[in-house]
Design an enzyme around this catalytic site. Structure first.
Site, PDB file in Angstrom:
ATOM      1  N   GLY A 224       0.815  -1.204   0.000  1.00 24.34           N
ATOM      2  CA  GLY A 224       0.000   0.000   0.000  1.00 24.34           C
ATOM      3  C   GLY A 224       0.847   1.251   0.000  1.00 24.34           C
ATOM      4  N   GLY A 226       2.414   4.777   2.075  1.00 28.50           N
ATOM      5  CA  GLY A 226       2.860   5.193   3.392  1.00 28.50           C
ATOM      6  C   GLY A 226       4.313   4.893   3.657  1.00 28.50           C
ATOM      7  N   GLU A 247      -2.192  -3.094  -6.328  1.00 32.13           N
ATOM      8  CA  GLU A 247      -3.254  -2.110  -6.500  1.00 32.13           C
ATOM      9  C   GLU A 247      -2.653  -0.746  -6.830  1.00 32.13           C
ATOM     10  OE1 GLU A 247      -6.497  -2.201  -3.467  1.00 32.13           O
ATOM     11  OE2 GLU A 247      -5.594  -0.302  -2.848  1.00 32.13           O
ATOM     12  N   LEU A 322      -5.316  -0.543  11.590  1.00 29.01           N
ATOM     13  CA  LEU A 322      -5.408   0.383  12.715  1.00 29.01           C
ATOM     14  C   LEU A 322      -5.492  -0.346  14.044  1.00 29.01           C
ATOM     15  CD1 LEU A 322      -8.045   2.855  11.205  1.00 29.01           C
ATOM     16  CD2 LEU A 322      -5.580   3.230  11.421  1.00 29.01           C
ATOM     17  N   GLY A 345      -8.674  -2.387  -0.920  1.00 28.99           N
ATOM     18  CA  GLY A 345      -8.396  -3.691  -1.499  1.00 28.99           C
ATOM     19  C   GLY A 345      -7.696  -4.642  -0.555  1.00 28.99           C
TER      20      GLY A 345
END
Length: 432
Positions: A224, A226, A247, A322, A345
């Protein structure tokens, strides 16, 4: 008609194009870097003037252009956002006026992979507006950084309006867009939105060391956005024959391709090419992406389909969360009593990696939040389950990694307590 003549016939101004959008209709907009600033500003002017009302706006991941136009606080109500993934734009609106947050934003729980079908079959889309790359000599645009749901919505909508930006990269892949499919064209040169790096916290570096150590030569990667993916990629430059089926494509992945760590040689799908559905980065990254045949863009219902992901061996999926409960269930979208983002996703790639021969899915998080005041490892989740305990494979914090596959509930709880910050472990043990 010659494609250049057809282009000229459909070329118009942003204000004239916006006049074609009907009140009380459903409108899809390109997401992230593909937000069309001139078109969105023109739509906002119509809303402000009162000539466009009841517009229901469908999208994932809004950014600055939408925030400065159709998602302005003073226009909400006349514009009804149907958001499938909250970003900092929606969070800022909700934080500024918490009591009216549900009246301002309609959050629509949807897996990223399911969004094309939703927009194609369930929503009567009147218009799709998006940014595209310039038209080639044979009459084709590309969706540039954002194939995702946009390429499907563009064809499902009654009307398609495109904003041609010469800075939008031409990207190879499925769904090239022909001028004959477009109802109106506007031209607007604007800098593409850039997403930069931030300094990594010590916890992120510790997690990255653990995760990188779990990635072998020949792995097929998904990560992802970050600090964590950036730090992981920095530690993979000596790997050999990595592949990419992701993704989101980022500068970190581009760096692995440029240094030779990624060859995509062993992929079953699109060997030799890095597959993605949307991209975000900086100017250098967009320049690298332009006309680069080493990358391949497809709609999200293909890229994120677990069955398609699993065709590749040794898939390694790395995602953030989280909150994790003692059974391993993950809440990756809800915080402090409010929706924070969306499912995106994550579950698609967890299941795709789990079904891949030799694949592993990794969900990572720092052990604490709020400067160490709150444990992210909890007895019970405070929000929805994004990734069910049945699907979770590896959980990683700065204190280690735990493989939960095949473990009983008590064994899972013991493993999760070991990943928690030491000052919360006794409290968590009491919850057993």
């Amino acid at each position: 008609m010659d494609v250049q003549e057809l282009y000229a016939a459909k070329l118009t101004s942003a204000d004239a194009a916006a006049e074609q959008v009907r009140s009380d209709s459903h409108v899809a907009m390109g997401m992230a870097v593909a937000e069309p600033p001139a078109l969105l500003a023109a739509l906002a002017r119509r809303v402000e003037a009162g000539s466009l009302t009841g517009m229901r706006l469908w999208y994932f991941h809004s950014m600055a252009h939408a925030a400065q136009s159709v998602l302005r606080r003073d226009l909400l109500g006349r514009v009804r956002p149907h958001c499938m993934f909250l970003s900092s734009v929606e969070r800022s609106l909700m934080k500024a006026d918490p009591s009216a947050s549900e009246e301002m934003i309609d959050f629509v729980p949807t897996a990223f992979s399911a969004s094309p079908q939703l927009l194609r079959e369930e929503i009567a889309l009147d218009t799709c507006v998006t940014m595209v790359s310039p038209m080639g000599k044979h009459g084709y645009f590309t969706f540039g950084t954002a194939n995702d749901y946009t390429s499907v919505a563009a064809r499902a909508a009654r009307r398609l309006i495109v904003e041609v930006n010469p800075l939008m990269p031409r990207v190879f892949g499925e769904s090239p867009l022909h001028i004959s499919e477009v109802d109106a064209v506007i031209e607007h040169r604007s800098p593409l939105i850039e997403v930069g790096e931030h300094a990594a916290a010590p916890e992120d570096e510790a997690i990255a060391e653990i995760v990188a150590g779990m990635i072998d030569d020949g792995a097929c990667l998904q990560m992802g956005i970050g600090n964590l993916p950036i730090e992981v990629c920095k530690r993979l430059t000596s790997r050999k024959d990595l592949g990419i089926h992701t993704e989101l494509l980022t500068p970190s992945f581009a760096g692995l391709m440029q240094c030779g760590a990624v060859t995509n040689r062993h992929k079953a799908t699109f060997p030799g090419r890095s597959v993605f559905t949307f991209a975000m980065g900086d100017t250098a990254f967009y320049d690298w992406l332009d006309d680069n045949q080493a990358v391949y863009s497809l709609p999200v219902d293909v890229v994120n389909d677990p069955r398609h992901i699993a065709k590749n061996d040794n898939v390694v999926s790395v995602n953030a969360t989280l909150q994790v409960d003692l059974s391993g269930a993950c809440n990756s979208e809800h915080m402090l009593g409010h929706q924070y983002s969306g499912s995106g996703g994550q579950l698609d790639f967890v299941r795709g990696a789990n079904a891949s021969k030799g694949g592993i899915s990794i969900i990572a998080c720092r052990s604490t939040a709020r400067d160490g005041a709150v444990s992210r490892i909890v007895p019970k989740l405070e929000g929805p389950v994004t990734t069910p305990r049945n699907d979770v494979h590896w959980i990683v914090t700065e204190f280690g990694a735990a493989n939960l596959r095949g473990k009983s509930l008590r064994e899972r709880a013991e493993a999760m307590i070991g990943l928690a910050h030491p000052r919360f472990r006794d409290e968590l043990a009491k919850a057993l």
